[in-house]
Write a protein that holds these residues in place. Structure first.
Motif, short mmCIF file in Angstrom:
data_model
loop_
_atom_site.label_atom_id
_atom_site.label_comp_id
_atom_site.label_asym_id
_atom_site.label_seq_id
_atom_site.Cartn_x
_atom_site.Cartn_y
_atom_site.Cartn_z
N CYS A 199 9.85 -1.91 -13.28
CA CYS A 199 9.29 -3.20 -12.94
C CYS A 199 10.58 -3.31 -11.23
O CYS A 199 10.19 -4.16 -10.73
CB CYS A 199 9.81 -4.55 -12.96
SG CYS A 199 11.00 -4.53 -13.87
N ILE A 236 4.69 -8.06 -9.88
CA ILE A 236 4.36 -6.60 -10.08
C ILE A 236 4.06 -6.47 -11.18
O ILE A 236 3.92 -6.58 -12.42
CB ILE A 236 6.13 -6.34 -11.35
CG1 ILE A 236 7.61 -6.68 -10.09
CG2 ILE A 236 6.27 -4.60 -11.04
CD1 ILE A 236 7.27 -5.87 -9.03
N MET A 333 8.38 -5.93 -3.93
CA MET A 333 8.44 -5.36 -5.62
C MET A 333 9.86 -5.96 -5.90
O MET A 333 10.33 -5.59 -6.73
CB MET A 333 7.88 -3.88 -6.22
CG MET A 333 6.29 -4.16 -5.75
SD MET A 333 5.58 -3.09 -6.62
CE MET A 333 5.33 -1.55 -5.92
#
Length: 361
Positions: A199, A236, A333
């Motif tokens: 992530c 994400i 992200m």
């Protein structure tokens, strides 16, 4: 408080006392005099404004008044604390009137002698520069006419120097994900590390994520480091391995992962990498090029020495970039701005890693 205001007040006091003495049939008592003085001075509280705080009292007020995240406030406090420790090596106390470019040069050398690296010194100096920029505009200091000359006009901060970021290869990340571990604490820290690889969140954000941040297989959160500058949500999509890790935990308070300190995680990761390197044929301790921040020379060191939560974050960004993803997508992200120095370093990732990632991502 401006000097003309002080002079006007003193003149008003003189007039009031003269009138009082001339009109009184007898000597006024103390209480009456106090009341008259309070009326002229707009109450005693206003007189307190005349008190000038010390340089270090001003730095304390700056730390508390500045609108930053708790971690940034801690860093500001630490930088100013080092500046105060440096004062102890001098034969005089630091004030706004005697801090200049030469003072900063001496402070920089003192930090170098204390084995601080270039990037660390640059960060400390930038935080002190921020304090002076704030102090010059501070209304309280302006009221008492404290003269502040910005010492950074005669001093140049050396820019940070970064090498190519070290990231895990996809095969190394996946090997850690599948690795059977007996030690429960090490399992949890491995899971935290691998989830971060999937992530890209900062560890400070990761430790605060709860079920409220999870929407199916989509993770949503606002990075706290930049929350004071802009409320920008990071979204994400999680892959099946990341979801599998989350299913291993069911915290009663709703946290997605076990909560541990950054220091504890980093220490255990180094042990994990060293242990795995002895068992895995290819190892997880390949030599990697690392810019020594003190010598400013590229040195080759075992990978385990760089095992940390930040390695996980770099791995996420690095593998995404190596796989050919666009800058704006990756930045959205990771929470980086596209032109940030930290982000642009990923463009220099080794071509071999790019080829491997493109084939296997």
């Amino acid at each position: 408080m401006k000097y003309n205001v002080i002079n006007d007040r003193l003149q008003a006091i003189n007039v009031e006392l003269s009138n009082l003495l001339q009109s009184a049939k007898e000597v006024p008592d103390k209480q009456l005099i106090i009341e008259k003085l309070n009326d002229v001075c707009n109450k005693v509280e206003s007189v307190k404004e005349l008190v000038v705080e010390t340089f270090w009292e001003t730095t304390d007020r700056f730390v508390e008044a500045t609108n930053v995240t708790p971690s940034s406030r801690k860093q500001l406090k630490s930088a100013l604390k080092r500046f105060k420790t440096f004062e102890g090596t001098l034969s005089y106390s630091l004030t706004f009137g005697n801090i200049n470019g030469e003072t900063l040069t001496a402070f920089e050398q003192w930090l170098k002698d204390g084995t601080r690296g270039r990037n660390s010194i640059t960060s400390i100096l930038k935080r002190i520069q921020r304090f002076f920029s704030w102090a010059i505009k501070d209304q309280k200091l302006n009221q008492v006419e404290v003269t502040i000359t910005n010492p950074f006009t005669d001093f140049t901060i050396t820019p940070e120097m970064y090498g190519t970021p070290v990231v895990l290869e996809k095969a190394e990340r996946d090997y850690l994900f599948d690795l059977p571990l007996v030690n429960e604490r090490m399992k949890k820290i491995r899971d935290i590390f691998i989830f971060q690889c999937y992530c890209g969140a900062r560890i400070s954000d990761l430790m605060k994520l709860t079920t409220a941040n999870l929407h199916g297989d989509i993770l949503k959160y606002v990075p706290q480091k930049t929350a004071k500058e802009s409320i920008k949500e990071v979204v994400i999509p999680l892959n099946k391995n990341a979801i599998h890790i989350l299913k291993r935990y069911n915290d009663p308070e709703g946290y997605l992962l076990p909560r541990m300190s950054d220091t504890e995680i980093n220490r255990t990761l180094k042990t994990l990498f060293k242990t795995v390197s002895k068992e895995r044929p290819k190892g997880l301790d390949r030599p990697v090029g690392h810019l020594n921040p003190k010598t400013e020379i590229i040195e080759y060191i075992p990978l385990h020495e760089l095992a940390s939560t930040h390695l996980a974050r770099r791995t996420f960004a690095g593998l995404m970039y190596a796989a050919g993803q666009k800058d704006d997508l990756i930045a959205s992200m990771t929470g980086h701005s596209e032109n940030s120095k930290a982000f642009t370093r990923y463009r220099a990732i080794d071509m071999d890693l790019k080829k491997k990632a493109t084939k296997n991502q």
